[in-house]
Design an enzyme around this catalytic site. Sequence first.
Site, PDB file in Angstrom:
ATOM      1  N   GLU A 273      16.910  12.503 -51.923  1.00  0.00           N
ATOM      2  CA  GLU A 273      16.687  13.843 -51.906  1.00  0.00           C
ATOM      3  C   GLU A 273      17.782  15.259 -51.925  1.00  0.00           C
ATOM      4  OE1 GLU A 273      13.029  14.457 -49.600  1.00  0.00           O
ATOM      5  OE2 GLU A 273      11.853  13.218 -50.577  1.00  0.00           O
ATOM      6  N   CYS A 342      16.383  48.937 -50.031  1.00  0.00           N
ATOM      7  CA  CYS A 342      16.028  49.714 -48.331  1.00  0.00           C
ATOM      8  C   CYS A 342      15.626  48.702 -47.705  1.00  0.00           C
ATOM      9  CB  CYS A 342      14.819  50.877 -48.937  1.00  0.00           C
ATOM     10  SG  CYS A 342      15.549  51.093 -50.286  1.00  0.00           S
ATOM     11  N   GLU A 343      16.919  47.904 -47.139  1.00  0.00           N
ATOM     12  CA  GLU A 343      16.367  47.249 -44.918  1.00  0.00           C
ATOM     13  C   GLU A 343      17.946  47.019 -45.416  1.00  0.00           C
ATOM     14  OE1 GLU A 343      13.389  45.732 -44.259  1.00  0.00           O
ATOM     15  OE2 GLU A 343      11.837  45.466 -46.258  1.00  0.00           O
ATOM     16  N   TYR A 371      19.992  27.002 -53.668  1.00  0.00           N
ATOM     17  CA  TYR A 371      18.961  28.568 -52.538  1.00  0.00           C
ATOM     18  C   TYR A 371      19.480  29.711 -52.716  1.00  0.00           C
ATOM     19  CZ  TYR A 371      17.761  23.724 -50.668  1.00  0.00           C
ATOM     20  OH  TYR A 371      16.973  22.760 -50.359  1.00  0.00           O
TER      21      TYR A 371
END
Length: 427
Positions: A273, A342-343, A371
């Site tokens: 996989e 905004c982080e 990802y």
Amino acid sequence: MHHFAYKEGELYCEDVPVSKIAREMGTPLYIYSHATLLRHFRAFDGAFGDVPHITCFAVKSNSNIAVLKLFAGEGGGADIVSGGELYRALSAGIDPGKIVYSGVGKTAEEMAYALRSEILMFNVESSQEIALLNDVAGKMGKRASIAIRVNPDVDPETHPYISTGLKEHKFGIDIEKALEDYRVASGLSHLHVAGVSCHIGSQLTRVSPFVDALRKLNEFVGKLRKKGIPIEYLDLGGGLGITYDKEAPPHPGEYAAALKKELDMEGLTVVLEPGRVIAGNAGILVAKVLYVKRSPQKNFVVIDAAMNDLIRPSLYGSYHDIQPVRRSEQGVLKADVVGPICESTDFMARDRDMAAFEPGDLMAVMSAGAYGFSMASNYNSRPRVPEVMVRKDRYFVIRERETYEDLVRGERIPDFPGGHKSVISNQ
Ligand code: LLP
């Protein structure tokens, strides 16, 4: 080996300049190389040679149906973890007989969908899931093929958020306890016990944890066979790592050779996989520099891509190489690369020496094919970016940029009796 390279100072994907695609499509955007995806799939799949096997691409790593279609054309299958991924795999034309369904939380509806689709097998992860699947299959007059995902208690030596094969993890059934589950499952009339599965983690850079896990599985399959439970499939999961920075993971050839040495049982088909090792270095995220903020303490390169487009640096502190799309003599700048969200965790790189970017420059965030888009969100109401596949000297849009209308699609403003204001004035 991938097909992103500089020609006279210009970054190309195969035979197309990245700047041309960015100019025509806008930024940010993801670009995948068709030749790299194929090459990686063939290197991996081919490494298992004449061992009976199915390479089931981990859809979660890159779920675009154009990417899945490529692997379908190579005889590949899919490792899925949701009804949505099943839908994607089928839409891409992947043979349902080569689809394995993993994950700890399958719902009855998802089980029914997979049974209707006649997938190869369910990798089940708990006693309750075994009972429910038997029930669902029974109601449909079907028999579900299963492997039990066992947890071999092997340390994959990778980031704690992406290791899965230790006793403390939610995944799989403890290998000691799993014998009992096999006994129960093989007595249920709507289940067919077909295999054993495991997946110990992701971004592994050494073969030894895979070999340790396989040795435990071999011993386990031996025990099952002695108890009269015949096993046809051995699913070894995914997890082979790639080079993001200075890692030196084994080549798929070495990985396959190490596993083949341990595979000594007759009549077994191996299921693999892989996700990251195939798609990871086959894609980049291209962004535009908006501003460069210099201060005595720190420099910030503000780009138009953000953690909603590529969350790996924010979530795992992952390293992604930062490259200019056009090389110049601008010198070097030590800076954080940050996005508009905004982080404080909205960054692509921290304290990194990189090309001295100027506003308007294009930047490539490398190794973003796995990802990357598949983990993208609409946080801060940012439309998701387009995906493009380059094949030789042409590029193909394989997903369009979302629009503002896409952002609110499906949302409803309720028609409250008495209107919206009355509720507030009553409080
Ligand atoms: N099979 C199963 C059951 C899995 O859970 C996974 C990944 C794979 C296969 C594929 O693993 P790969 O070959 O891609 O390593 N979002 C994280 C990675 C999470 C991996 C989850 N499971 C990241 O960005 O690093």
